[in-house]
Design a protein around this motif. Structure first.
Motif, PDB file in Angstrom:
ATOM      1  N   PRO A   9      31.316  15.324  23.832  1.00  0.00           N
ATOM      2  CA  PRO A   9      32.015  14.048  23.946  1.00  0.00           C
ATOM      3  C   PRO A   9      31.533  13.165  22.721  1.00  0.00           C
ATOM      4  N   GLY A  10      32.287  12.139  22.408  1.00  0.00           N
ATOM      5  CA  GLY A  10      31.753  11.485  21.033  1.00  0.00           C
ATOM      6  C   GLY A  10      32.836  10.403  20.689  1.00  0.00           C
ATOM      7  N   SER A  11      32.624   9.637  19.761  1.00  0.00           N
ATOM      8  CA  SER A  11      33.522   8.756  19.080  1.00  0.00           C
ATOM      9  C   SER A  11      34.391   9.148  18.141  1.00  0.00           C
ATOM     10  N   LYS A  43      32.566  -0.441  20.709  1.00  0.00           N
ATOM     11  CA  LYS A  43      32.644  -0.225  19.202  1.00  0.00           C
ATOM     12  C   LYS A  43      34.327  -0.741  18.716  1.00  0.00           C
ATOM     13  N   PHE A  71      39.083  10.600  27.197  1.00  0.00           N
ATOM     14  CA  PHE A  71      38.434  10.278  28.513  1.00  0.00           C
ATOM     15  C   PHE A  71      38.127   8.829  28.762  1.00  0.00           C
ATOM     16  N   GLY A  73      35.597   6.022  31.328  1.00  0.00           N
ATOM     17  CA  GLY A  73      34.907   5.854  32.455  1.00  0.00           C
ATOM     18  C   GLY A  73      33.581   6.823  32.284  1.00  0.00           C
ATOM     19  N   LEU A  74      32.870   7.381  33.213  1.00  0.00           N
ATOM     20  CA  LEU A  74      31.536   7.790  33.077  1.00  0.00           C
ATOM     21  C   LEU A  74      32.009   9.375  32.682  1.00  0.00           C
ATOM     22  N   ARG A  89      25.657  18.234  22.692  1.00  0.00           N
ATOM     23  CA  ARG A  89      25.297  17.007  21.778  1.00  0.00           C
ATOM     24  C   ARG A  89      24.750  17.623  20.818  1.00  0.00           C
ATOM     25  N   TYR A  99      17.930   8.459  21.626  1.00  0.00           N
ATOM     26  CA  TYR A  99      18.863   7.932  22.134  1.00  0.00           C
ATOM     27  C   TYR A  99      19.663   9.253  22.787  1.00  0.00           C
ATOM     28  N   MET A 103      20.330   9.579  27.043  1.00  0.00           N
ATOM     29  CA  MET A 103      21.535   9.939  27.652  1.00  0.00           C
ATOM     30  C   MET A 103      21.692  10.968  28.752  1.00  0.00           C
ATOM     31  N   ASN A 107      22.427  10.955  32.417  1.00  0.00           N
ATOM     32  CA  ASN A 107      23.585  11.696  32.952  1.00  0.00           C
ATOM     33  C   ASN A 107      23.006  12.640  33.894  1.00  0.00           C
TER      34      ASN A 107
HETATM   35  O1  PNS Z   1      29.887   9.427  19.383  1.00  0.00           O
HETATM   36  P1  PNS Z   1      28.869   8.662  20.081  1.00  0.00           P
HETATM   37  O2  PNS Z   1      29.423   7.296  19.906  1.00  0.00           O
HETATM   38  O3  PNS Z   1      27.442   8.755  20.069  1.00  0.00           O
HETATM   39  O4  PNS Z   1      29.194   9.053  21.582  1.00  0.00           O
HETATM   40  C1  PNS Z   1      28.680   8.556  22.817  1.00  0.00           C
HETATM   41  C2  PNS Z   1      29.227   9.079  24.080  1.00  0.00           C
HETATM   42  C3  PNS Z   1      30.824   8.884  24.195  1.00  0.00           C
HETATM   43  C4  PNS Z   1      28.911  10.496  24.153  1.00  0.00           C
HETATM   44  C5  PNS Z   1      28.552   8.240  25.265  1.00  0.00           C
HETATM   45  O5  PNS Z   1      28.871   6.759  24.921  1.00  0.00           O
HETATM   46  C6  PNS Z   1      29.538   8.244  26.614  1.00  0.00           C
HETATM   47  O6  PNS Z   1      29.233   9.364  27.248  1.00  0.00           O
HETATM   48  N1  PNS Z   1      30.265   7.345  27.142  1.00  0.00           N
HETATM   49  C7  PNS Z   1      30.846   7.369  28.379  1.00  0.00           C
HETATM   50  C8  PNS Z   1      30.421   6.423  29.442  1.00  0.00           C
HETATM   51  C9  PNS Z   1      29.062   6.983  30.126  1.00  0.00           C
HETATM   52  O7  PNS Z   1      29.171   8.037  30.682  1.00  0.00           O
HETATM   53  N2  PNS Z   1      28.160   6.420  29.761  1.00  0.00           N
HETATM   54  C10 PNS Z   1      27.073   6.718  30.298  1.00  0.00           C
HETATM   55  C11 PNS Z   1      26.074   7.675  29.503  1.00  0.00           C
HETATM   56  S1  PNS Z   1      24.346   7.994  29.717  1.00  0.00           S
END
Ligand code: PNS
Length: 167
Positions: A9-11, A43, A71, A73-74, A89, A99, A103, A107
């Motif tokens: 996942p990512g931006s 963002k 996607f 949501g979570l 990741r 960071y 996460m 998760n």
């Molecule tokens: O490329 P990025 O911006 O570092 O990716 C961040 C991402 C998309 C992996 C993270 O923000 C994400 O998983 N967002 C979905 C919402 C979610 O599940 N948030 C709780 C994460 S612990």
């Protein structure tokens, strides 16, 4: 035999060669890799989610076990929907670690069956980020070997800045 599906996942705003390096590494060890672009990020993106999905699809179409989706949501909910057992990741440097660990722990708290797998991109990409790519492009700097040519064309068009002649 059990197929292992992972989500990356990512931006991806925009996708870089560092992302593609990680996708290639992930595609080698997982049976299926779902590259998942986050919708509804807080963002303000340079490219729309659909544009980012399109760019990633263009750049990954030669890997048959990679697909690109978006996607919202979570992440853990989306992973369940995809049948994924792992989240992929990238860690470029120690500075990413805090960071990423936060996460990954969160998760795991939300879904203890989902594993986070960290991989390192090639050393040449250890300093590369989408944010720096956007900044360099907006100031007319050269981005050779840091982003795919197709992404660079879109970036220059979006920003309306031509690259300066390389020194
Ligand atoms: O490329 P990025 O911006 O570092 O990716 C961040 C991402 C998309 C992996 C993270 O923000 C994400 O998983 N967002 C979905 C919402 C979610 O599940 N948030 C709780 C994460 S612990």
């Amino acid at each position: 035999m059990k197929r292992v599906i992972a989500i990356y996942p990512g931006s991806f705003d925009p996708p870089t060669n560092g992302h593609l390096d990680l996708i290639q590494r992930g595609a080698r060890i997982f049976d299926e890799l779902v590259v998942a672009v986050l919708r509804n990020s807080d963002k303000t993106p340079l490219f729309t989610v659909d544009e980012r999905v399109e760019m990633l699809r263009e750049c990954t179409r030669h890997w048959p076990n990679v697909r690109v989706e978006s996607f919202q949501g979570l992440l853990v909910d989306y992973a369940k929907k995809c049948g994924a057992q792992a989240v992929l990741r990238g860690i470029r440097a120690v500075s990413d670690y805090e960071y990423e660990l936060q996460m990954a722990w969160m998760n795991r708290k939300l879904d203890s069956s989902l594993e986070t797998v960290f991989m390192m991109p090639a050393g040449a990409y250890s300093y590369l980020s989408s944010k720096l790519v956007r900044e360099i492009a907006s100031l007319g700097g050269a981005l050779g070997n840091l982003i795919p040519a197709s992404v660079e064309r879109r970036l220059r068009t979006r920003l309306g800045v031509a690259p300066q002649a390389s020194k």
